[in-house]
Design an enzyme around this catalytic site. Structure first.
Site, mmCIF file in Angstrom:
data_model
loop_
_atom_site.group_PDB
_atom_site.id
_atom_site.type_symbol
_atom_site.label_atom_id
_atom_site.label_comp_id
_atom_site.label_asym_id
_atom_site.label_seq_id
_atom_site.Cartn_x
_atom_site.Cartn_y
_atom_site.Cartn_z
ATOM 1 N N TYR A 1 -34.809 -89.195 9.467
ATOM 2 C CA TYR A 1 -34.387 -88.867 10.838
ATOM 3 C C TYR A 1 -35.228 -87.774 11.489
ATOM 4 O O TYR A 1 -34.842 -87.273 12.550
ATOM 5 C CB TYR A 1 -32.979 -88.275 10.833
ATOM 6 N N ARG B 1 -32.941 -86.758 4.964
ATOM 7 C CA ARG B 1 -32.944 -86.543 6.414
ATOM 8 C C ARG B 1 -34.325 -86.230 6.995
ATOM 9 O O ARG B 1 -34.662 -86.748 8.059
ATOM 10 C CB ARG B 1 -31.944 -85.455 6.808
ATOM 11 N N GLY C 1 -20.336 -85.881 15.947
ATOM 12 C CA GLY C 1 -21.718 -85.709 16.380
ATOM 13 C C GLY C 1 -22.041 -84.348 16.951
ATOM 14 O O GLY C 1 -23.148 -84.139 17.459
ATOM 15 N N GLY D 1 -18.292 -84.427 11.341
ATOM 16 C CA GLY D 1 -18.726 -84.471 9.944
ATOM 17 C C GLY D 1 -19.618 -83.270 9.701
ATOM 18 O O GLY D 1 -19.222 -82.264 9.131
ATOM 19 N N CYS E 1 -42.547 -90.722 -5.830
ATOM 20 C CA CYS E 1 -43.812 -91.397 -5.545
ATOM 21 C C CYS E 1 -43.769 -92.145 -4.223
ATOM 22 O O CYS E 1 -43.680 -93.381 -4.184
ATOM 23 C CB CYS E 1 -44.177 -92.313 -6.707
ATOM 24 N N GLU E 2 -43.753 -91.390 -3.143
ATOM 25 C CA GLU E 2 -43.768 -91.895 -1.771
ATOM 26 C C GLU E 2 -44.446 -90.824 -0.926
ATOM 27 O O GLU E 2 -44.103 -89.647 -1.048
ATOM 28 C CB GLU E 2 -42.335 -92.067 -1.223
#
Ligand SMILES: *Cc1c(COP(=O)(O)O)cnc(C)c1O
Length: 431
Positions: free
Chosen positions: A333, A329, A249, A292, A360-361
């Site tokens: 987020y 992302r 993190g 990560g 299409c969003e």
């Protein structure tokens, strides 16, 4: 939020002659050779970041377990395997990839709230370093699987330290209401049960508070909590642990902030571990960290081509051939990725634009309200910090084949995953 700390080492993806490069390879040439959207990874940068983590925690006996879910590309895993890194896995699939890449099973730790008995059996037979157990029922299941296999499962309890890390609601995992880990009193109970069970062996203690956390404070608070639990487990159940796992993190620089002061955190962590009871007299606890994003985030970019520029409702939309299917992302987020032109052509003053994909969003965007010199159709844009949680979260939504991935390393640019074809979209289906 901590002070703005600029990222370590040379900047990845330098601009040479006005054009962004990865090593000596022009992103324009790579886009021409491999088409767009395209993920490009800088292997040297990923290894440099691994070294930076090792340097930051130089004072302790350290295992860096790369958190595979950030980017499971086999070529990257192989680079980390060859550099002696371990892996933090959260599924049987990730275990398979880690082993295929040559990561030593003794350097693999397994987290996640929903490990199945099948996954447990696979990991137990593979000889992993530790199961990071997140509930009482999971411990029972693990004991039963170990019993069936006549094996002893190495266990670390994942503690929920109830710290609030200042990051997005969906990437906070260390507060009491999160689904992860168990409370300190419950953790002690689990250590007591492990001590009394022949199929289980307590090897460590684990915590992971969230993702893209820039402030060292919550990590230190979490470490204090787990060291306290480890101390009580030793006194009350006679359990001597081998390692403490601080999770991952560690925040990186993005469009809105700098990176965590990892060296500062490393010094504080080393001091606390040195002061805590160790594995044996004179043998302090081993530290595992599970970065990560910190290892691969800024070692990767997403190269995308502008399809159209459109003005509507008082706004300017730059429509690109990459969208939420290649980088979710921003919409999932609130991730803020730096986006810059691949070629700086000196035209046009910056305008406020939304950079949106073709999906299409209405939630399909790469960035909103950004200042960018207005690109022409056909121009290439570079979405930065796309080495982590980009391809890994890519989908075929809208029946879009997933893009290719290129790794630049040792002077060569290698296609490490080919672009999906339309035929890949129907693979495995029947009518
Ligand atoms: C996701 C995850 C990590 C890595 O998080 P980053 O923000 O990418 O460093 C580490 N440990 C566990 C248990 C995770 O779930």
């Amino acid at each position: 939020m901590g002070a703005r700390v600029l990222s370590t080492g040379r900047p990845p993806f330098p601009r040479l002659g006005g054009v962004l490069h990865c090593g000596s390879h022009s992103l324009e040439t790579l886009a021409d050779d491999h088409d767009t959207p395209l993920y490009v990874y800088d292997g040297a940068r990923a290894l440099e970041r691994l070294s930076a983590v090792r340097a930051a925690f130089a004072g302790v006996d350290l295992l860096v377990a790369y958190s595979i879910k950030a980017n499971p590309n086999l070529a990257l895993l192989k680079l980390f395997a060859d550099a002696g890194a371990g892996a933090d896995i959260v599924s049987g699939g990730e275990l398979y990839c880690a082993l295929e890449a040559g990561i030593a099973p003794g350097r693999i730790v397994f987290a996640g709230v929903g490990k199945t008995r099948t996954e447990m059996g696979y990991a137990l037979k593979s000889g992993i370093r530790g199961f990071h157990v997140e509930s009482s029922q999971e411990l029972d299941a693990l004991a039963s699987v170990a019993g069936e296999l006549g094996a002893q499962a190495p266990v670390a309890v994942r503690v929920n330290p109830d710290v609030d890390s200042p990051t997005h609601e969906f990437t906070r995992t260390g507060h009491a209401a999160a689904k992860f880990g168990v409370s300190p009193p419950r953790a002690l109970e689990l250590y007591r049960r492990i001590a009394g069970h022949a199929g289980l062996r307590a090897v460590g203690i684990d915590v992971h508070i969230g993702s893209q956390v820039r402030d060292p404070g919550p990590f230190l608070h979490a470490l204090d909590v787990v060291l306290e639990v480890a101390g009580r487990a030793r006194r009350e159940t006679g359990t001597a642990l081998e390692y403490v796992d601080l999770g991952g993190g560690f925040g990186i620089e993005d469009a809105v902030g700098g990176e965590i002061d990892l060296r500062g955190l490393g010094r504080e962590v080393a001091a606390r571990i040195a002061a805590a009871p160790g594995r044996a007299p004179g043998r302090p606890l081993e530290l595992i960290v599970e970065p990560g994003r910190f290892l691969v985030g800024d070692a990767g970019v997403l190269v995308t081509r502008v399809i159209y520029v459109k003005r509507s409702g008082g706004k300017t939309f730059v429509v690109t051939d990459a969208g939420m299917t290649e980088l979710i992302r921003p919409s999932h987020y609130g991730g803020e990725h730096a986006i810059v032109p691949v070629r700086e052509d000196g035209h046009g003053s910056p305008r406020q634009v939304d950079i949106v994909g073709p999906v299409c969003e209405q939630g399909d965007f790469l960035a909103r309200d950004r200042r960018l010199p207005l690109p022409r159709p056909g121009a290439l844009l570079c979405v930065q910090q796309a080495g982590a949680y980009a391809f890994a979260m890519a989908s075929n939504y809208n029946s879009r084949p997933r893009p290719a991935e290129v790794l630049v390393h040792g002077g060569r640019a290698t296609l490490v995953r080919r672009r999906e074809r339309y035929s890949d979209l129907i693979r495995g289906q029947r009518t």
